[in-house]
Design a protein around this motif. Structure first.
Motif, mmCIF file in Angstrom:
data_model
loop_
_atom_site.group_PDB
_atom_site.id
_atom_site.type_symbol
_atom_site.label_atom_id
_atom_site.label_comp_id
_atom_site.label_asym_id
_atom_site.label_seq_id
_atom_site.Cartn_x
_atom_site.Cartn_y
_atom_site.Cartn_z
ATOM 1 N N TYR A 38 0.862 -1.191 0.000
ATOM 2 C CA TYR A 38 0.000 0.000 0.000
ATOM 3 C C TYR A 38 0.894 1.234 0.000
ATOM 4 O O TYR A 38 1.750 1.392 0.865
ATOM 5 C CB TYR A 38 -0.887 0.008 1.238
ATOM 6 C CG TYR A 38 -1.647 1.304 1.452
ATOM 7 C CD1 TYR A 38 -2.916 1.502 0.898
ATOM 8 C CD2 TYR A 38 -1.093 2.336 2.214
ATOM 9 C CE1 TYR A 38 -3.609 2.687 1.102
ATOM 10 C CE2 TYR A 38 -1.788 3.526 2.424
ATOM 11 C CZ TYR A 38 -3.035 3.699 1.863
ATOM 12 O OH TYR A 38 -3.713 4.871 2.069
ATOM 13 N N ASN A 42 -2.694 3.510 -3.146
ATOM 14 C CA ASN A 42 -2.710 2.435 -4.144
ATOM 15 C C ASN A 42 -2.385 1.095 -3.504
ATOM 16 O O ASN A 42 -1.488 1.010 -2.654
ATOM 17 C CB ASN A 42 -1.719 2.723 -5.268
ATOM 18 C CG ASN A 42 -2.082 3.981 -6.038
ATOM 19 O OD1 ASN A 42 -3.244 4.164 -6.401
ATOM 20 N ND2 ASN A 42 -1.110 4.853 -6.281
ATOM 21 N N ILE A 43 -3.069 0.039 -3.934
ATOM 22 C CA ILE A 43 -2.866 -1.309 -3.410
ATOM 23 C C ILE A 43 -2.363 -2.219 -4.529
ATOM 24 O O ILE A 43 -2.936 -2.241 -5.615
ATOM 25 C CB ILE A 43 -4.173 -1.884 -2.824
ATOM 26 C CG1 ILE A 43 -4.642 -1.047 -1.631
ATOM 27 C CG2 ILE A 43 -3.994 -3.348 -2.417
ATOM 28 C CD1 ILE A 43 -5.992 -1.466 -1.092
ATOM 29 N N ASP A 383 -8.448 4.090 4.947
ATOM 30 C CA ASP A 383 -8.029 3.119 3.929
ATOM 31 C C ASP A 383 -7.777 1.734 4.517
ATOM 32 O O ASP A 383 -7.625 0.755 3.776
ATOM 33 C CB ASP A 383 -6.774 3.603 3.200
ATOM 34 C CG ASP A 383 -7.113 4.406 1.950
ATOM 35 O OD1 ASP A 383 -8.316 4.606 1.677
ATOM 36 O OD2 ASP A 383 -6.169 4.830 1.243
ATOM 37 N N ILE A 387 -7.898 -1.962 2.525
ATOM 38 C CA ILE A 387 -6.812 -2.943 2.608
ATOM 39 C C ILE A 387 -7.331 -4.282 3.108
ATOM 40 O O ILE A 387 -7.021 -5.341 2.535
ATOM 41 C CB ILE A 387 -5.692 -2.396 3.520
ATOM 42 C CG1 ILE A 387 -4.932 -1.278 2.781
ATOM 43 C CG2 ILE A 387 -4.740 -3.493 3.961
ATOM 44 C CD1 ILE A 387 -3.990 -0.496 3.653
ATOM 45 N N SER A 405 2.078 -7.171 4.972
ATOM 46 C CA SER A 405 1.794 -5.969 4.204
ATOM 47 C C SER A 405 2.891 -4.950 4.449
ATOM 48 O O SER A 405 3.533 -4.951 5.511
ATOM 49 C CB SER A 405 0.436 -5.374 4.606
ATOM 50 O OG SER A 405 0.443 -4.944 5.949
ATOM 51 N N LEU A 407 2.972 -0.917 4.422
ATOM 52 C CA LEU A 407 2.081 0.250 4.380
ATOM 53 C C LEU A 407 2.925 1.511 4.375
ATOM 54 O O LEU A 407 3.627 1.821 5.344
ATOM 55 C CB LEU A 407 1.155 0.237 5.608
ATOM 56 C CG LEU A 407 0.394 -1.060 5.870
ATOM 57 C CD1 LEU A 407 -0.424 -0.944 7.153
ATOM 58 C CD2 LEU A 407 -0.491 -1.441 4.679
#
Length: 409
Positions: A38, A42-43, A383, A387, A405, A407
């Motif tokens: 992330y 944007n992911i 957000d 996610i 993840s 971030l």
């Protein structure tokens, strides 16, 4: 308008987590997990092995090197009933976790006691098998009863063994309760990070479980600097938030240990990005800042008073620059001829928090209605829902043994 963290309602941090999405066992290859990337809204779906290439090239990556101890002990009563002793924190002769693990012969800890109503005797004993097939004895005595725990006094033979030796020999690994299974022999390796050094945690800093020697070599090849701190993760990390509003939630305290050299390295790295691996590393970093603020306000604070209360960050008006706060810490350590900072933190990081040192986070996916989810929301805002929805829709594995993840808000 700024968010008031005390007014937050934990029911606003719920998401549906099906049982089959909880990773009950680790992958055979630590680094084979998925990585949700992330960045600025944007992911992207990546592999964890891509992490070194996704980090900012001038990042300092900070790891928690705490080591999980086998804190669960099982004793059989003469009637056959099993009594479980879960060691939480040392009480006597020392409260410092590092020193407590090196005590020999006897010590007292605050413990949870399973099946306590069946424990009729004053003391229980357990024969333990030591290396080279010799045997020893471990005796536990009930002392003071607390609200939800007990003070338990331990004595053992041979008296030359440390308490760390006793737990390693007689104890069982305390897996997270949501795994709903007993620890296996394999968990003794897989539920420790490869860089675990300082014994004292009852839960692993699980964001670090994905790292391998090959990942560290890739980080070094990218010239990404790394640093280790220690926060001994307590059982409170699994404590559910039962209060409707966060103002009524009592955040658990945890011990942190950071060298003066590490604090200097963090200060000298600023304002370049500092990225913690895991929420415990993040809590340690941000706690360092607030400990420095406390020392700027009261330079003569004694070591036992170095504790970050949970609401301090939201109630402090005069906010110094991060480098100034860290300098106050290193000056204090130098003045007191200390190589390490030892302190306690109850810091709660929730929406409304203003980050002082941290510019990103490597982390797993957390439980609904948890303080860890509040922390993620504090970093990336609403957000977090996108996610977690993306993770659920794309077969990510959740919680301690789950996927990762990166971030970067």
């Amino acid at each position: 308008m700024a968010t008031d963290p005390k007014a937050l309602k934990i029911k606003d941090f719920i998401y549906p987590l099906p049982e089959d999405r909880i990773a009950k066992f680790p992958l055979a290859d630590r680094a084979a997990s998925k990585l949700l990337f992330y960045q600025k809204g944007n992911i992207q779906d990546k592999s964890f092995t891509a992490l070194p290439d996704l980090l900012p090239p001038d990042a300092l990556l900070v790891f928690n090197n705490t080591k999980v101890v086998q804190a669960r002990l099982f004793f059989k009563r003469p009637s056959g009933a099993t009594i479980e002793i879960f060691c939480l924190e040392p009480v006597a002769p020392v409260t410092d976790m590092q020193l407590a693990m090196q005590q020999t012969g006897a010590c007292t800890w605050k413990c949870l006691v399973g099946n306590a109503k069946r424990w009729k005797e004053e003391s229980l004993e357990l024969e333990i098998t030591l290396p080279e097939q010799s045997t020893g004895r471990l005796k536990v005595t009930k002392c003071e009863k607390l609200e939800d725990s007990y003070f338990i006094h331990f004595t053992w033979e041979p008296v030359g063994l440390t308490f760390a030796d006793i737990l390693a020999t007689a104890g069982n690994l305390p897996l997270p309760p949501y795994l709903n299974r007993l620890a296996t022999e394999q968990d003794k390796q897989t539920y420790q990070t490869v860089y675990a050094r300082q014994e004292g945690a009852v839960a692993a800093p699980t964001a670090g479980l994905h790292f391998t020697q090959e990942i560290f070599e890739a980080l070094a090849a990218r010239q990404i600097k790394t640093l280790q701190v220690t926060l001994h993760v307590g059982a409170g990390t699994f404590k559910p938030v039962k209060a409707e509003e966060m103002a009524q939630h009592n955040m658990h305290g945890e011990e942190i240990f950071v060298s003066a050299a590490a604090i200097n390295q963090i200060r000298n790295h600023l304002p370049r990005p500092v990225i913690p691996v895991g929420t415990t590393s993040l809590r340690t970093l941000e706690s360092l800042y607030w400990l420095g603020v406390m020392l700027i306000q009261e330079p003569e604070l004694s070591l036992p008073d170095l504790c970050v209360p949970q609401w301090l960050p939201y109630e402090t008006l005069n906010i110094p620059e991060p480098a100034e706060a860290l300098s106050a810490l290193t000056d204090y350590l130098q003045k007191n001829q200390l190589e390490y900072l030892s302190a306690n933190t109850q810091i709660i990081i929730a929406p409304g928090y203003s980050f002082k040192l941290v510019r990103g986070l490597v982390t797993n996916f957390h439980q609904p209605e948890s303080t860890l989810l509040l922390l993620v929301s504090a970093l990336i805002g609403e957000d977090w829902r996108r996610i977690y929805d993306h993770g659920l829709a794309n077969n990510y594995r959740f919680l301690s043994y789950g996927d990762s993840s990166l971030l970067l808000p």
